[in-house]
Design an enzyme around this catalytic site. Sequence first.
Site, mmCIF file in Angstrom:
data_model
loop_
_atom_site.group_PDB
_atom_site.id
_atom_site.type_symbol
_atom_site.label_atom_id
_atom_site.label_comp_id
_atom_site.label_asym_id
_atom_site.label_seq_id
_atom_site.Cartn_x
_atom_site.Cartn_y
_atom_site.Cartn_z
ATOM 1 N N LYS A 3 0.587 -1.513 -0.064
ATOM 2 C CA LYS A 3 0.562 0.169 0.142
ATOM 3 C C LYS A 3 1.538 0.889 -0.040
ATOM 4 O O LYS A 3 1.569 1.213 0.259
ATOM 5 C CB LYS A 3 -0.498 0.624 1.713
ATOM 6 C CG LYS A 3 -2.120 -0.183 1.138
ATOM 7 C CD LYS A 3 -2.959 -1.150 3.335
ATOM 8 C CE LYS A 3 -4.245 -1.652 3.104
ATOM 9 N NZ LYS A 3 -5.186 -1.634 4.288
ATOM 10 N N HIS A 9 -15.206 -4.399 5.270
ATOM 11 C CA HIS A 9 -14.491 -3.776 5.596
ATOM 12 C C HIS A 9 -16.032 -2.580 6.654
ATOM 13 O O HIS A 9 -17.120 -1.951 6.563
ATOM 14 C CB HIS A 9 -15.006 -2.338 4.049
ATOM 15 C CG HIS A 9 -14.293 -1.612 4.715
ATOM 16 N ND1 HIS A 9 -13.070 -0.982 3.463
ATOM 17 C CD2 HIS A 9 -14.524 -0.141 4.951
ATOM 18 C CE1 HIS A 9 -12.740 0.144 4.410
ATOM 19 N NE2 HIS A 9 -13.266 1.208 4.999
ATOM 20 N N ARG A 48 -12.021 13.537 7.762
ATOM 21 C CA ARG A 48 -13.102 14.555 6.859
ATOM 22 C C ARG A 48 -14.603 13.931 7.593
ATOM 23 O O ARG A 48 -14.636 12.808 7.646
ATOM 24 C CB ARG A 48 -12.673 14.409 5.831
ATOM 25 C CG ARG A 48 -12.687 13.008 4.925
ATOM 26 C CD ARG A 48 -12.813 13.056 3.835
ATOM 27 N NE ARG A 48 -12.132 12.457 2.384
ATOM 28 C CZ ARG A 48 -13.123 10.729 1.880
ATOM 29 N NH1 ARG A 48 -14.074 10.372 3.072
ATOM 30 N NH2 ARG A 48 -12.400 9.867 2.232
#
Length: 669
Positions: free
Chosen positions: A168, A218, A302
């Site tokens: 990643k 997830h 956010r």
Amino acid sequence: MGARDQNVVKPINRLLIANRGEIACRVMRTARQLGVDCIAVYAEADANAPHVKLADQAVAIGPSPVSQSYLSIENVINAAIDTGADAIHPGYGFLSENAAFAEACVEAGITFIGPPVNAIAVMGDKARAKRAMIDAGVPCVPGYQGKDQSPEVLLEQAQSIGFPLMVKAAAGGGGRGMRLVEKPDMLAQAIDLARSEAANAFGDDVLILEKAIIRPRHVEIQVFGDTHGNIIHLGERDCSVQRRHQKVLEEAPCPVMTPQLREEMGAAAITAARAVDYVGAGTVEFLLGEDRAFYFLEMNTRLQVEHPVTEEVTGLDLVALQLHVAAGGELGLTQTDIRLDGHSIEARLYAEDPQHDFLPSTGEIHAWCRPSGDGVRIDDGIECGGTVSPFYDSMVAKIIATGDTRELARIRLLHALQNTALVGPVTNRDFLIDALGRDAFCNGEATTAFIAEEYGEHGFSNAISDTDHAVAAALHFASRRRTALEKSLGVNKELLNWSSAGAVQSVFNYGSATAPKFALVSANTADTYDVTVGECKVPIKIAQIGDHTATLYVDGRKRTAFFFPENDAILHITTGDRQYSVHDFSSGDADTESGGDGIVRAPMHGVMIEISVAEGDNVKAGDRLAVLEAMKMQHEIFASIDGLITKIAVESGAQLSDADLIMEIEPDV
């Protein structure tokens, strides 16, 4: 600067939204309700966009490319200063997780609607974030997040972690710079590809390695903090249905969540937020294994795209809470105040083609039909006559449905999508309908492997049937007749389709996404037709037809359809499970030969995939000049005169609109 050091009440009266599309519109709606003036910013491509029209004031910030507009810190800050903005809401994407932008807001004396700079900096770097979470005691996936990035060290660490593993990018997100490595001999190439992609996308090629958790869910926890040291969580969202690590369907709560697991994951999320003195809305993302073990994935500093499902089940307005906390107010909520009521599911409507590997689609929006109904919410930033631009993200709307139970929410969302129609760019609407009906999703069993397992190598396919063609032919005939009647002095209904010779028959030569079809429309009465498409004969009764909607009975079964005639030749149709277009090649507008004057124009919207001649070539009538791809079909364009090719106006790969110039032929004398 710590969260407690920001404990100063600073009212927000003028808010600049440093974003575009649906999130800019969504933030403005809440701000308006709170009496806050809204300032929009826009790039050239968005000069007439809905968020610009909705704002009290709008400021141009540069050309269409994001690097020169929405990602320009200087341009956005100058716009805020020039308009006297008290605060900036970054939305999601663009500058929302940019620590330098948050710092620039602080230096300019403008309230940044988001967490402190340090929280953004730590959580924006996956390697740094993971080290911080390990120190804080938050469960993390075993892996390597060290500073030594040499190939030798990465290989050594990979062997230690074991395969399969994930490579990643330490910076950024959205699935870029991410590779699954199943075997050791795949590692070197995966590192090279991930490093290159990360450098291009984020300007940072640092990588981390993590053990791959196979078929996880997830699951993310919504957290909220204030400047008074209060941090709570608002429950979880399951975002497992993804393609290329981009979320497609999200829901709250998670179908397999238990009270104990929610308490454990919520506590871990709060610990993560406290570790960076978090303020405002944030999301701590976890991978949830089949054994119910969970691991920290990342934190998004956010407001999330999928925040509406949390709003629907908690009854809270997260944007209002963001503004309140950013102004220095206390949350006014404790953990015991949070109750999850019912179930909510969100579908992201993308301008992309699921039948062609989800490739983005762009172009003018000819029609936009928003669904409605009990428990249905639409967050969008598009309108008829607008354009889906190639410069920005392909998500155009979010469709959210809520009910007392998960199944009610699913059924409401399914019905909402079936009554959604966007004419212009191709969308994933039909794919979403199909996914919602798959057993794995219906049973709450979807993992991050859902799309791969359900659609496999062949992907999504939604072929147009002969019955679909029959519906199109009948609607095309009836809608054109209706238009003609509106322009006439008046015709008795009893005389419609009547002929002394018997039933009126009209032959239409149609093309569609599958192949050209020959449809014979036999008009028996004013509203009943026998439609023959190939070997298929379909009786159709049109019970009601309006400007763009119709109710039909197809072989005795009721159907509703949304249709939009782009011109006399092209008809776009949306039914309950399929959205498609047909082209009437019987129409004069569909002639694919060049005119006798030597001017060769595009017969319809499409992509030029081949130019078969060159300037200076001599051609004969009937010679192939070019091949245009439209509606997933290839249309050959032929010369209708003898002559010399004097000008070629387009290149292979060009996007063309109807009647665009392709080339010019000077006729032989």
